[in-house]
Design an enzyme around this catalytic site. Sequence first.
Site, PDB file in Angstrom:
ATOM      1  N   CYS A 357       0.815  -1.227   0.000  1.00 20.74           N
ATOM      2  CA  CYS A 357       0.000   0.000   0.000  1.00 20.74           C
ATOM      3  C   CYS A 357       0.844   1.271   0.000  1.00 20.74           C
ATOM      4  O   CYS A 357       0.348   2.333  -0.367  1.00 20.74           O
ATOM      5  CB  CYS A 357      -0.895   0.046   1.234  1.00 20.74           C
ATOM      6  SG  CYS A 357      -1.883  -1.411   1.502  1.00 20.74           S
TER       7      CYS A 357
HETATM    8  O1  KQY Z   1      -4.616  -1.260   0.787  1.00 18.70           O
HETATM    9  C1  KQY Z   1      -4.058  -0.260   0.417  1.00 18.70           C
HETATM   10  N1  KQY Z   1      -3.624  -0.202  -0.829  1.00 18.70           N
HETATM   11  C2  KQY Z   1      -3.978   1.013   1.205  1.00 18.70           C
HETATM   12  C3  KQY Z   1      -4.394   0.993   2.605  1.00 18.70           C
HETATM   13  C4  KQY Z   1      -4.731   2.375   3.031  1.00 18.70           C
HETATM   14  C5  KQY Z   1      -5.168   2.498   4.421  1.00 18.70           C
HETATM   15  C6  KQY Z   1      -5.513   3.889   4.783  1.00 18.70           C
HETATM   16  N2  KQY Z   1      -5.521   4.142   6.162  1.00 18.70           N
END
Ligand code: KQY
Length: 369
Positions: A357
Amino acid sequence: MPPPPLPRAPAADGYWMPAEWEPHAGCWMLFPYRPDNWRESAGPAQAAFARVAAQISRFEPVTVGVSAALANRARSLLPSSVQLVDIESDDAWMRDVGPTFVINASRDVRGVDWRFNAWGGTAKGLYAQWDRDDRVAAEVCMRADVPYYRAEFVMEGGAIHVDGQGTALATRQCLLNPNRGSRLTESLVERRLRDYTGVRRVIWLDEGIQFDETDGHIDNLACFVAPGHVVLAWCDNPRDPQYRISRSAFEVLADATDANGRRLMVSRLPLPEPLSMTAQEAAGIVEVEGTKPRRAGDRLAASYVNFYIANHAVIVPQFGDVNDGAAVRILAGLFPNRQIVPVAGREILLGGGCVHCITQQQPAGRVAA
Ligand code: KQY
């Protein structure tokens, strides 16, 4: 100021999204800072992000976007090989706010700037203002010297995984969620993905990892590890609701064919044991109205599937869990020609995501085309 976006959409110009395992020019990241999401004014998270950047930078160039006010702090934590660029953001999830890069047959590189609404906008978005985040993709494309397309609908990079050969994985829970747009249907989303990533087939899974605050991003649940081969987060405990979610995903995947008519091989990656935020961790977070509160006892959506494929390496989160070693061993078997690099994931997980992420690969290819 970024230039205006290109007209049309990538597929119409002969561009598609390559697989993450294809060669990279580098990796883009952001620097965390917000005290209502990261404990102790984000100090521990900044160190954790810096460790991830340092590991990736052993294998490919890393560029970190950071505001001018925090540049010195970032510089003091990051190896000198990591480049810093002045980019303002609301938080630090480059996978979701950064561009999805696309290539053409000559390996010219362009970017896709999805509209971003903080994972739900006014209906359950994670924070109240996201205009700086929504500008990050265009800022990155400008600095990478690549032209970009603006997709005028909500999407996040972590909501799709592709094999680079015409197939995408996604969850209905996320991509059909009314908080990503009204009247969303599978065929509408499939058409958008075809136009902006070049995929010809979307394999739909119902739900992502439980407690995932992104409404079930695929990048925490399953991803391609090679054409025709998917790895899936797995739970062996029938009393855990994740057992049913993972089994149902397995059945769909085992029954699916990809865009090229191949049946998929499905490998299982155990999930960590259930993890929760401790009272000490929660105490360091400033509660602010409009931002998702983070409290002691909140379950964390930990998954080893949230790894990043770098050139010649796979960067894998570890959670201090009994399954850490198994995850590394399984991924070593799935990526025999890459070094498996374990990194501490908990501090990033406390902010709601993990290694995948916070990273965004830029494929190798010609820029400024
Ligand atoms: O799963 C993702 N690509 C991002 C997670 C973001 C979490 C925001 N607090």
